[in-house]
Structures are given as structure tokens and as C-alpha cells.
Design a protein around this motif. Structure first.
Motif, mmCIF file in Angstrom:
data_model
loop_
_atom_site.group_PDB
_atom_site.id
_atom_site.type_symbol
_atom_site.label_atom_id
_atom_site.label_comp_id
_atom_site.label_asym_id
_atom_site.label_seq_id
_atom_site.Cartn_x
_atom_site.Cartn_y
_atom_site.Cartn_z
ATOM 1 N N PHE A 202 0.774 -1.128 -0.016
ATOM 2 C CA PHE A 202 0.026 0.016 0.042
ATOM 3 C C PHE A 202 0.783 1.233 0.161
ATOM 4 C CE2 PHE A 202 -2.435 -2.895 2.640
ATOM 5 C CZ PHE A 202 -2.673 -3.945 1.607
ATOM 6 N N GLY A 203 1.804 1.201 -1.146
ATOM 7 C CA GLY A 203 2.563 2.445 -0.991
ATOM 8 C C GLY A 203 3.952 2.073 -0.895
ATOM 9 N N TYR A 204 4.937 3.024 -1.159
ATOM 10 C CA TYR A 204 6.506 2.326 -1.106
ATOM 11 C C TYR A 204 7.156 3.533 -0.819
ATOM 12 C CZ TYR A 204 3.818 -0.763 -4.395
ATOM 13 O OH TYR A 204 2.924 -1.502 -4.838
ATOM 14 N N SER A 205 8.113 3.453 0.297
ATOM 15 C CA SER A 205 8.936 4.200 1.127
ATOM 16 C C SER A 205 10.077 4.987 -0.203
ATOM 17 C CB SER A 205 9.578 3.654 2.232
ATOM 18 O OG SER A 205 10.762 4.762 2.546
ATOM 19 N N ALA A 206 10.356 6.187 0.174
ATOM 20 C CA ALA A 206 11.311 6.656 -0.617
ATOM 21 C C ALA A 206 12.496 6.194 -0.411
ATOM 22 C CB ALA A 206 11.234 8.262 -0.440
ATOM 23 N N GLN A 207 12.867 5.454 0.584
ATOM 24 C CA GLN A 207 14.156 4.984 0.984
ATOM 25 C C GLN A 207 14.242 3.378 0.398
ATOM 26 O OE1 GLN A 207 16.818 6.056 1.702
ATOM 27 N NE2 GLN A 207 16.912 6.524 3.780
ATOM 28 N N ILE A 208 13.600 2.876 -0.116
ATOM 29 C CA ILE A 208 13.516 1.531 -0.783
ATOM 30 C C ILE A 208 14.656 1.611 -1.662
ATOM 31 C CG2 ILE A 208 12.212 0.005 -2.289
ATOM 32 C CD1 ILE A 208 9.694 0.487 -0.808
ATOM 33 N N PRO A 209 14.704 2.444 -2.790
ATOM 34 C CA PRO A 209 16.022 2.156 -3.587
ATOM 35 C C PRO A 209 17.296 2.058 -2.994
ATOM 36 C CG PRO A 209 14.201 4.081 -4.560
ATOM 37 C CD PRO A 209 13.982 3.608 -3.091
ATOM 38 N N SER A 226 -1.162 1.264 -9.743
ATOM 39 C CA SER A 226 -2.460 1.321 -10.586
ATOM 40 C C SER A 226 -3.565 1.702 -9.985
ATOM 41 C CB SER A 226 -2.378 0.130 -11.712
ATOM 42 O OG SER A 226 -2.859 -0.973 -10.629
ATOM 43 N N TRP A 227 -3.726 1.325 -8.688
ATOM 44 C CA TRP A 227 -5.065 1.507 -7.782
ATOM 45 C C TRP A 227 -5.234 2.906 -7.388
ATOM 46 C CZ3 TRP A 227 -7.679 -2.646 -4.446
ATOM 47 C CH2 TRP A 227 -7.385 -3.629 -5.142
ATOM 48 N N PHE A 343 3.668 7.191 -3.834
ATOM 49 C CA PHE A 343 2.586 7.306 -2.977
ATOM 50 C C PHE A 343 1.501 6.818 -3.367
ATOM 51 C CE2 PHE A 343 -0.956 9.594 -1.176
ATOM 52 C CZ PHE A 343 -0.772 9.616 0.221
ATOM 53 N N LEU A 344 0.759 5.693 -2.925
ATOM 54 C CA LEU A 344 -0.406 5.182 -3.310
ATOM 55 C C LEU A 344 -1.745 5.982 -2.659
ATOM 56 C CD1 LEU A 344 -1.868 2.907 -4.654
ATOM 57 C CD2 LEU A 344 -2.025 1.487 -2.465
#
Length: 749
Positions: A202-209, A226-227, A343-344
Motif C-alpha cells: 500500500f505504497g512504497y517508501s522513498a528509502q526503498i531504492p 495502478s490503484w 505514494f499510493l
């Protein structure tokens, strides 16, 4: 339950008839989707000829007609869909962990049978925990799976222990997800995954890369963006840049799904929906029944064979994830760049739902971190033999504890979007992990102090900066002591006299607290009407034009999402505020009274009835030597579709706010200039959020909350929700949590 068997039948598959039904199914879809294009009419005419041939009794002749049609290939510039079989089994959602173990067995076994009949089949499975369950509970099946792993057909992907939530876990938790996931795959199969595979969160932190690159990963796949409810994400292939400039190649399957069924409609939609036309020549096409498992079926593989190279459709070729990303990497010079979080624009109620999951997660992350730190110190103090024994046993126990925490971070457990039956077991796992961390910490402390021969009481500081704090000398008693400890060290329990004792005074119904660092004023309703650094003229809640703002507004809102009850909180909830600590609100309120008056602690207390069976009580504390005014909250919560927030209307003028995330902090706008800005009305942050001008500002801290809002000069923290699906009793119980506020001069600390 008992069921009566009333009828059983045995059938024999007519392979010719089955082949013809699959041929006609695909031809019908081609005609239905491509007409008035000539290729659609060709499909329709071929199907008509086949029916006439079948009616005449020549089934084999109809098979020949179909083969002739499907043998006509596509153009060389045709887009290619990389067909990858998967079944994305939710480790818990509308079923508990125990049922997932059986889902894994059923799904894996069915895929082995598919591979026998269709040697070209490629199947991937993420979540090392599920592979581990297969090994533990279905060892014979696991041995058969290992043979197909070695053959390159049944592939582990994703690198992580579970498909975790993409926002709430700490940075250390993310690293451990990768570490234990890769460790399992390397140990069992000699395989190191090359990608981070997280299709449904449900969304992806900016630190993941940055976290990915730290673990040697440069490929990322998901589809959940896509949601988004408001804005359509502009890319399916892009370079994703994190906070520190780290970049990874990101791919979103343009079919916007991970459980497609290999139909003509899906293939054409995937090609049409691709946002990077001309920039890439291949896209992932993830097929198979998912969420509840199952995976690809015989019918899907049959359709894939017919659509492998059929004029009018994109090519559909079986590929491994490595083949897919290798081709994408050769084209990545064409791709655009996206900087910051993904951001989802949906499911942001998951930052708050099932509050116990968030609190236990935070506690377990801290406790295991401290246990590991103390263990490392203990090993340094002990002799080689004793150190080896302690380390070996403790590391095994800590691995078990970590895996329990990581499992609970699955993206329907930690976010709170599962059925009620899963949470008692999740709480048990957290409790067991906390017990393990406590036991190892105690062993380590005994080793440290035993080696030094010290028996005097001491305070331990596991953080990287010196601390001077008020502690309770006897648990459960109101006896306090001011003590200090050096960075990552300890000091003996020696009381300190504060340079400035805490004072508390009441003037015209306003309570004034000061400790030489912070000056705070709280009215009889518990509203914070003044907050400033002692000696500084700038006030967080009072403007120079005498405008009076306030903080610690406890506000309850209606919370009726459009779609997904436990998942969503919609922006229109902000239109229904009811300030409970307001004289005109109609709530039954117990006004503020003094509980402690210094010199180490000043404490106020007040409470309010939120409803017929819900109550809220709060202790407001200022301690000697602390720059933080703390709010300790106890809530009995039995509401229906409500959300409770602590809101602070400040005097700080800033176009952005900062939020603590994994190993860093993220800036987000406080305005609504664009639809992208306005969609961020409820965002995820960890331990603190800050709104600042260049030379002063205001920070909120918390011990277990993740939902925030920054709008204009207002900063708010979401405390509790009361959704009714899929868990009707979500959060209907007692809660204890705290948050604190701090004014500061200079830049954000």
C-alpha cells in the motif's frame, strides 16, 4: 461440519474436443476484440469454417484449420509480453497463517503438474517464509519443487522473507527482510534473487531504492500504484531515485494486475495501457489465480500457446524475471526518472487500523535492536569460549524472533487489513519476540556487569547521543530521579539536581509549565494555547496580531470510506470534525487538574467521554531537562466508523513538512497546489514529523503511530480508527499510547 456425498462421477478427457474448445475460445475473443479490423474478420471466418467442419463430423479437419490460423505470425516490431506464472499467496488476509500453509502446498503441487504437461511453463513464487513452510510441513513436495528450481522452471523471486508493508517497517526491518529471504534461497537452492518483487502493498517508501542497493539489488517490480484513486502514475518503466540518490530500475506490469488469465482482452489492454510506448519493447504479464493462491491453469497455458505469436495481439512469450529485466536494462536509457516515494493514493487508513499491530511492531523493532547491541557488548567483555557460547545460542533465538516480526509485517497483517482471527496469533508472535529480546538483553547485561564485578544499579543508554532523563525509581510508584548516561554506554544510578526545576502555576484557568527549556500553557480543556522555547519570543500557538491558535485538539471525525473499510480513509472525512475538548462540543469533559507539581515532573490530567462506551483520558507531562512536552493517553474505544486525531493549528509558516522514515526524513508539501499534492491528505511517517520556518519550528513525536496530515500550518496525528470490515471488532478495546511536542529554534533538529 458433516456433508453427505450424494453423487460421484468419473470422466475421461477427450483431448481433441478440449483442443477445439480452446481454439474456438481464442478465435472468438480475437473476433470480438479486433473487429472491424481485418484480422478480427479473419478470426471470425476461421471459427465459422471450423464449426461447419465439426458439424460435418471432421473434428481433425477443424484442428488443422485452427493450426493454420495460429501459425501466421506477428510483425517483428510487435510488443512482447513476458508471460510469468505466479499465484501471489497472501500470507494472511481473509484466512489465517495456518490456512496459508495449505494454500502453499496446493498451489505448488498444481504447478508441478502443469510443468509436466507444459515443459515451457515458468512459475515464480516470492516470500521465503512460504517456501520455508513448504519445507517444514510438506517435505516430499518441497523435494520435488527443488528439482524444478534446479531446472530453472520453478523460481524463487523477490529476495524477502515476506511481501511486507512498504511504508511502516523500520529500515532495519527492511534489511532483515532481504537478509533472511536471501539466506533461505541461498541455503536451500544456491540461488540469489536479483529483484525486489512486491506486487501488492500500500505504497512504497522513498528509502526503498537505497535499501535495495545496500543489499545488491537493482530491479524492482510492483503493480499496486495502478490503484491510485486521483492521479494515474505516468510510467510503467522508469528509473526510481531514492533519498540519497540511489537508483533502481522499476517496472510496473501494464496489465495493472498480478492475476491475469491470458485472455485476448487482457493482452490487448496490457499493450494499450502501456505508458511508455516507444521506450520499451517488453512488459511483464503476470498470470495465474492469486491472493488466495492457485496459480496458472491448463486453460491459461493453452491460450498462451495460441497467442504466442498471433497477428493482431502482442507476442506472449514465457520468460523468467531475469530475462525480462535483462531486456528492460538494455532499454533503460530510454526511461524517465521518478524521485522520492511512490505514494499510493488509496489505502492510507492502513497507517492507523489495528493499532496494536503498529505498537507491538515498533516495540519489537526497538527491543531486538537493543538486544543485539547489548549482545555485541557482552561478547566483547567475555572470554572467547563464553562469548562463542552466548553468541551462538543468542543469534539462533534472535533469528527466530526476527522472523516472527517479519512475518507480522506482511502487507495485510501490520497494516490491519485482515480478518479478526489472524490478530491474536500475530500478537502472540510479537509477544514471543519481545520476550526473546528481553531475555537476551538480560543475559547480555549480566555478562557485562558480571565481567566487571559491578553490582551497583546503573542506567544503560543504547542511543548514539548523551541522555539526561527523569526515570521512575520504583515501577508503579510516583518516585522519580533525574539521571544521565553517555552515548551507547551506561552510568551508575546517581541522582542529578536539575539546573532548572520544573515549575507549574495556574493563572486565570491556564496552567503554565516551564523547565528552563520549554514554556507551555494549557487551558482547562487540555488545549495547548502557548508553546515556545524558554526565553524565545516566538510562540507556536500565539500570533503577533493576538490571534489565538491551539494544539492538542482531540478531534473525532466520521470515517466512511468509499470502497475498502479497513484500508481507506477518504479526504471528505475532514469535513466532519468534532473537537471533543471544546466547551461547545457537547462531550462530557473532566477539566484539567494538577497531579504532579515538580521539581522533576509537572503533570496535568483531564478526560472526556467520547461516546456511550468510549472514553479518553490524558496526562500531560513536562520533565526536568527535557525539551519535549509529553501527552500520555489511555483510550477505551468502541466507536463505529470514526477516526480520532490529535490536531495542532500552529503559527509556523512553511510550504513543506518533514516526516521521519527509514534511515532518513522525507519532505512533503503542506499545500494543495496540484491534484498530486491534494491526494496526500493522509501520509505515512514514523517517529516524528516537523514543520519549520528557516530559524524555528515545531515537532511532534510518538511511540506507535504512523498516520499524519500536514495542511497549511496544521499538523495532525491519527490515533485510532473504527472500521467494520474485514474485522468487525477492529481496535474495539483499551489503548495506551503517547505523543510529545517540541518547539525549537534554528533548523529542524
Amino acid at each position: 461440519m458433516m456433508f453427505a456425498l450424494s453423487k460421484a462421477e468419473i470422466a475421461q478427457l477427450d483431448s481433441v474436443v478440449y483442443t477445439l474448445t480452446r481454439d474456438l475460445e481464442v478465435l472468438y475473443e480475437l473476433a470480438d476484440r479486433l473487429i472491424p479490423d481485418q484480422r478480427g474478420y479473419q478470426a471470425l471466418y476461421t471459427a465459422n469454417q471450423m464449426i461447419n467442419t465439426i458439424i460435418s463430423g471432421d473434428d481433425s479437419g477443424a484442428v488443422v484449420l485452427a493450426k493454420q490460423y495460429f501459425s501466421k505470425g506477428n510483425g517483428t516490431r510487435c510488443h512482447t509480453l513476458a508471460a510469468i506464472g505466479n499465484c501471489h499467496i497472501d500470507s494472511a488476509w481473509l484466512w489465517p497463517f495456518s490456512e496459508t500453509k495449505r494454500k502453499v502446498a496446493r498451489s505448488f503441487a498444481s504447478q508441478l503438474k502443469i510443468m509436466e504437461d507444459y515443459p515451457e511453463h515458468i512459475f515464480v513464487a516470492s516470500q521465503a517464509q512460504q517456501w520455508a513452510w513448504c519445507k517444514e510441513y510438506f517435505s516430499e513436495l518441497f523435494d520435488r519443487v527443488k528439482l524444478q528450481v534446479a531446472a530453472g522452471k520453478f523460481l524463487p523471486v523477490g529476495s524477502t522473507w515476506t511481501e511486507m508493508d512498504g511504508n511502516i517497517p523500520s529500515g532495519e526491518s527492511f534489511i532483515r527482510q532481504f537478509f533472511f529471504g536471501q539466506k533461505f534461497y541461498q541455503t536451500e537452492f544456491g540461488v540469489t534473487c536479483k529483484e525486489f518483487w512486491l506486487p501488492d502493498t500500500f505504497g512504497y517508501s522513498a528509502q526503498i531504492p537505497a535499501l535495495m542497493r545496500h543489499m545488491g539489488l537493482q530491479r524492482f517490480l510492483t503493480q499496486k500504484m495502478s490503484w491510485s484513486l486521483i492521479n494515474k502514475f505516468p510510467h510503467h518503466n522508469f528509473i526510481w531515485e531514492g533519498l540519497d540518490g540511489s537508483t533502481v530500475l522499476a517496472h510496473f506490469p501494464p496489465g495493472d494486475s498480478y492475476h491475469m488469465f491470458l485472455t485476448v482482452e487482457e493482452a490487448l489492454w496490457t499493450q494499450q495501457n502501456l505508458r511508455d510506448k516507444g521506450r520499451s519493447s517488453v512488459s511483464a504479464f503476470l498470470f495465474g489465480y492469486g491472493d488466495g493462491g492457485g496459480g496458472p491453469t491448463q486453460d491459461m497455458l493453452e491460450r498462451r500457446q495460441r497467442l504466442a505469436n498471433t497477428d493482431g495481439c502482442p507476442k506472449i512469450q514465457m520468460m523468467t524475471p531475469d530475462d525480462l529485466f535483462t531486456q528492460l536494462e538494455s532499454e533503460q536509457h530510454n526511461f524517465c526518472r521518478w524521485v522520492g516515494e511512490l505514494f499510493l493514493e488509496l489505502h492510507n487508513g492502513t497507517y492507523t487500523t489495528q493499532a496494536a499491530m503498529k505498537k507491538l511492531c515498533r516495540q519489537a523493532e526497538f527491543a531486538i535492536r537493543d538486544a543485539e547491541l547489548l549482545l555485541s557488548f557482552a561478547v566483547a567483555f567475555l572470554g572467547p569460549s563464553a562469548a562463542a557460547t552466548l553468541l551462538q545460542q543468542s543469534m539462533l533465538e534472535l533469528e527466530v524472533a526476527w522472523k516472527k516480526v517479519l512475518l507480522n509485517q506482511f502487507h495485510d497483517v501490520l497494516p490491519g487489513s485482515g480478518i479478526g482471527i489472524i490478530y491474536p496469533q500475530a500478537e502472540q508472535y510479537y509477544t514471543e519476540a519481545l520476550t526473546t529480546a528481553s531475555d537476551i538483553s538480560n543475559l547480555a547485561i549480566d555478562a557485562i556487569f558480571g565481567a566487571s564485578g559491578t553490582t551497583s544499579p546503573a542506567v544503560i543508554n543504547s542511543l548514539q547521543w548523551p541522555r539526561e532523563e527523569v526515570i521512575k525509581t520504583i515501577e508503579g510508584a510516583e518516585e522519580y530521579m533525574l539521571v544521565s548516561a553517555p552515548p551507547v554506554g551506561y552510568s551508575f544510578l546517581t541522582p542529578i539536581t536539575p539546573s532548572t526545576p520544573v515549575s507549574i502555576n495556574e493563572v486565570d484557568g491556564v496552567f503554565i509549565l516551564d523547565n528552563g527549556l520549554v514554556h507551555a500553557e494549557i487551558n482547562s480543556l487540555g488545549l495547548l494555547v502557548s508553546l515556545k522555547v524558554t526565553g524565545d519570543g516566538r510562540d507556536v500557538f500565539k500570533k503577533e496580531d493576538s490571534t489565538q491558535l491551539s494544539g492538542n485538539q482531540i478531534i473525532i471525525y466520521d470515517d466512511e470510506p468509499l470502497y475498502w473499510d479497513a484500508w481507506d480513509i477518504m479526504d471528505y472525512h475532514l469535513e466532519t470534525p468534532k473537537v471533543v475538548n471544546d466547551l461547545n462540543s457537547g462531550f462530557n469533559l473532566t477539566p484539567v487538574s494538577i497531579v504532579e507539581s515538580g521539581p522533576l515532573i509537572a503533570k496535568l490530567s483531564w478526560g472526556v467521554d467520547l461516546g456511550s462506551s468510549s472514553t479518553f483520558s490524558q496526562d500531560i507531562e513536562l520533565s526536568a531537562s527535557s525539551p519535549i512536552l509529553t501527552f500520555n493517553n489511555t483510550v477505551t474505544w468502541h466507536e463505529d466508523h470514526k477516526v480520532l486525531k490529535a490536531v495542532f493549528d500552529t503559527n509556523v509558516q512553511s510550504s513543506k513538512a518533514n516526516f521521519d522514515i527509514q534511515f532518513g526524513h522525507l519532505e512533503r508539501p503542506t499545500h494543495m497546489n496540484t491534484s498530486w499534492d491534494s491526494a496526500r491528505y493522509e501520509v505515512c511517517g514514523h517517529k516524528w514529523a516537523d514543520i519549520s520556518e528557516p530559524e524555528w519550528g515545531f515537532t511532534i513525536f510518538n511511540d506507535s503511530k504512523y498516520g499524519w496530515m500536514a495542511r497549511g500550518q496544521q499538523l495532525s496525528l491519527s490515533l485510532l480508527r473504527s472500521p467494520k470490515a474485514p474485522d468487525y471488532f477492529a481496535d474495539m478495546k483499551d489503548h495506551a499510547f503517547k505523543y510529545g511536542v517540541m518547539p525549537h529554534t534554528g533548523k529542524m533538529p
